[in-house]
Design a protein around this motif. Structure first.
Motif, PDB file in Angstrom:
ATOM      1  N   GLU A   4       0.732  -1.131  -0.067  1.00  0.00           N
ATOM      2  CA  GLU A   4       0.045  -0.190   0.089  1.00  0.00           C
ATOM      3  C   GLU A   4       0.764   1.265   0.056  1.00  0.00           C
ATOM      4  N   CYS A   5       2.158   1.198   0.228  1.00  0.00           N
ATOM      5  CA  CYS A   5       2.914   2.307   0.373  1.00  0.00           C
ATOM      6  C   CYS A   5       3.880   2.327  -0.548  1.00  0.00           C
ATOM      7  N   MET A   6       3.598   3.758  -1.427  1.00  0.00           N
ATOM      8  CA  MET A   6       4.455   3.688  -2.840  1.00  0.00           C
ATOM      9  C   MET A   6       5.715   3.956  -2.465  1.00  0.00           C
ATOM     10  N   TYR A   7       6.199   4.399  -1.073  1.00  0.00           N
ATOM     11  CA  TYR A   7       7.665   4.520  -0.999  1.00  0.00           C
ATOM     12  C   TYR A   7       8.398   3.006  -0.748  1.00  0.00           C
ATOM     13  N   CYS A   8       7.517   2.085  -0.327  1.00  0.00           N
ATOM     14  CA  CYS A   8       8.152   0.767  -0.437  1.00  0.00           C
ATOM     15  C   CYS A   8       7.794  -0.102  -1.338  1.00  0.00           C
ATOM     16  N   ALA A   9       6.648   0.042  -2.072  1.00  0.00           N
ATOM     17  CA  ALA A   9       6.171  -1.048  -3.131  1.00  0.00           C
ATOM     18  C   ALA A   9       7.051  -0.891  -4.406  1.00  0.00           C
ATOM     19  N   HIS A  10       7.713   0.245  -4.765  1.00  0.00           N
ATOM     20  CA  HIS A  10       8.477   0.214  -6.047  1.00  0.00           C
ATOM     21  C   HIS A  10       7.711  -0.234  -7.481  1.00  0.00           C
ATOM     22  N   ASP A  11       6.578   0.366  -7.425  1.00  0.00           N
ATOM     23  CA  ASP A  11       5.519  -0.276  -8.468  1.00  0.00           C
ATOM     24  C   ASP A  11       5.255   0.871  -9.363  1.00  0.00           C
ATOM     25  N   GLY A  12       6.058   1.861  -9.603  1.00  0.00           N
ATOM     26  CA  GLY A  12       5.852   2.945 -10.461  1.00  0.00           C
ATOM     27  C   GLY A  12       5.114   4.280  -9.977  1.00  0.00           C
ATOM     28  N   ARG A  13       4.279   4.173  -8.739  1.00  0.00           N
ATOM     29  CA  ARG A  13       3.543   5.302  -8.457  1.00  0.00           C
ATOM     30  C   ARG A  13       4.473   6.408  -7.923  1.00  0.00           C
ATOM     31  N   LEU A  14       5.426   6.043  -7.197  1.00  0.00           N
ATOM     32  CA  LEU A  14       6.533   7.136  -6.623  1.00  0.00           C
ATOM     33  C   LEU A  14       7.229   7.939  -7.890  1.00  0.00           C
ATOM     34  N   GLU A  15       7.530   7.220  -9.028  1.00  0.00           N
ATOM     35  CA  GLU A  15       8.173   7.862 -10.042  1.00  0.00           C
ATOM     36  C   GLU A  15       7.084   8.637 -10.989  1.00  0.00           C
ATOM     37  N   LYS A  16       5.933   8.438 -10.722  1.00  0.00           N
ATOM     38  CA  LYS A  16       4.989   9.523 -11.310  1.00  0.00           C
ATOM     39  C   LYS A  16       5.026  10.879 -10.497  1.00  0.00           C
ATOM     40  N   LEU A  17       5.457  10.866  -9.330  1.00  0.00           N
ATOM     41  CA  LEU A  17       5.413  11.983  -8.657  1.00  0.00           C
ATOM     42  C   LEU A  17       6.656  12.667  -8.169  1.00  0.00           C
ATOM     43  N   MET A  18       7.836  11.908  -8.262  1.00  0.00           N
ATOM     44  CA  MET A  18       9.088  12.300  -7.807  1.00  0.00           C
ATOM     45  C   MET A  18      10.167  11.524  -8.611  1.00  0.00           C
ATOM     46  N   ILE A  19      11.336  12.283  -8.536  1.00  0.00           N
ATOM     47  CA  ILE A  19      12.449  11.754  -9.172  1.00  0.00           C
ATOM     48  C   ILE A  19      13.440  11.683  -8.037  1.00  0.00           C
ATOM     49  N   GLU A  20      14.019  10.650  -8.033  1.00  0.00           N
ATOM     50  CA  GLU A  20      15.115  10.302  -6.771  1.00  0.00           C
ATOM     51  C   GLU A  20      16.242  11.047  -7.223  1.00  0.00           C
ATOM     52  N   ILE A  21      16.840  11.881  -6.131  1.00  0.00           N
ATOM     53  CA  ILE A  21      18.185  12.735  -6.321  1.00  0.00           C
ATOM     54  C   ILE A  21      19.382  11.862  -5.710  1.00  0.00           C
ATOM     55  N   ASP A  22      19.161  11.371  -4.415  1.00  0.00           N
ATOM     56  CA  ASP A  22      20.366  10.672  -3.804  1.00  0.00           C
ATOM     57  C   ASP A  22      19.824   9.960  -2.454  1.00  0.00           C
ATOM     58  N   LYS A  23      20.556   9.158  -2.192  1.00  0.00           N
ATOM     59  CA  LYS A  23      20.648   8.212  -0.799  1.00  0.00           C
ATOM     60  C   LYS A  23      21.177   9.087   0.284  1.00  0.00           C
ATOM     61  N   LEU A  24      20.712   9.284   1.244  1.00  0.00           N
ATOM     62  CA  LEU A  24      21.520   9.901   2.449  1.00  0.00           C
ATOM     63  C   LEU A  24      21.565   9.123   3.585  1.00  0.00           C
ATOM     64  N   ARG A  25      21.806   9.395   4.899  1.00  0.00           N
ATOM     65  CA  ARG A  25      22.088   8.484   5.895  1.00  0.00           C
ATOM     66  C   ARG A  25      21.168   7.336   6.147  1.00  0.00           C
ATOM     67  N   VAL A  26      20.090   7.865   6.388  1.00  0.00           N
ATOM     68  CA  VAL A  26      18.919   6.844   6.647  1.00  0.00           C
ATOM     69  C   VAL A  26      17.547   7.173   5.589  1.00  0.00           C
ATOM     70  N   SER A  27      17.804   8.002   4.673  1.00  0.00           N
ATOM     71  CA  SER A  27      16.583   8.363   3.783  1.00  0.00           C
ATOM     72  C   SER A  27      16.982   8.537   2.525  1.00  0.00           C
ATOM     73  N   THR A  28      16.032   8.864   1.573  1.00  0.00           N
ATOM     74  CA  THR A  28      16.179   9.135   0.296  1.00  0.00           C
ATOM     75  C   THR A  28      15.568  10.592  -0.057  1.00  0.00           C
ATOM     76  N   VAL A  29      16.322  11.320  -0.914  1.00  0.00           N
ATOM     77  CA  VAL A  29      15.958  12.565  -1.334  1.00  0.00           C
ATOM     78  C   VAL A  29      15.069  12.485  -2.751  1.00  0.00           C
ATOM     79  N   PHE A  30      14.051  12.962  -2.825  1.00  0.00           N
ATOM     80  CA  PHE A  30      13.411  13.274  -4.263  1.00  0.00           C
ATOM     81  C   PHE A  30      13.157  14.595  -4.501  1.00  0.00           C
TER      82      PHE A  30
END
Length: 139
Positions: A4-30
């Motif tokens: 149910e979570c677009m941050y966890c599912a890796h099913d394309g929903r996230l990419e429609k809203l955001m573009i990954e910039i970089d991985k940080l310590r414990v998070s990802t910036v989009f």
């Protein structure tokens, strides 16, 4: 994986809203695709937690360091007069902060940023890449 979570599912929903910039310590910036607020980003925790207070102290500290690092980079990259932070999660219960640069003469100055502005300002891929490079320069 939480389907149910677009941050966890890796099913394309996230990419429609955001573009990954970089991985940080414990998070990802989009980079948020909707760019009414030039440079708007999301800092999403890499692990699935519904509430910030569910994280242990070390994870809380590391996550807030990531949030601060992104906010500083966005401020420097876009000469923001103020950074707004949004951590709602009613419809997306995964720890994430919106980092929203505001300008004195820009949209919604003096009030809360609009989560989904009606103008829905989308850019072309080259413009997104330019914003990403500006942010990465200061990360």
């Amino acid at each position: 994986m939480i389907k149910e979570c677009m941050y966890c599912a890796h099913d394309g929903r996230l990419e429609k809203l955001m573009i990954e910039i970089d991985k940080l310590r414990v998070s990802t910036v989009f980079l948020f695709r909707e760019q009414t607020y030039k440079g708007r980003c999301v800092v999403a925790l890499n692990e699935h937690y519904k509430e910030f207070f569910h994280l242990d102290q070390d994870m809380q500290d590391a996550y807030m360091r990531d949030v601060a690092q992104v906010a500083r980079a966005v401020e420097q990259a876009f000469s923001a007069d103020k950074i707004n932070y949004g951590a709602f999660g009613d419809t997306m219960p995964h720890v994430h902060f919106h980092i929203v640069p505001k300008q004195i003469n820009g949209p919604e100055w003096g009030s809360m940023f609009v989560m989904n502005p009606s103008d829905n300002k989308q850019l072309d891929e080259a413009e997104y890449q330019e914003l990403i490079e500006q942010i990465k320069k200061y990360l």
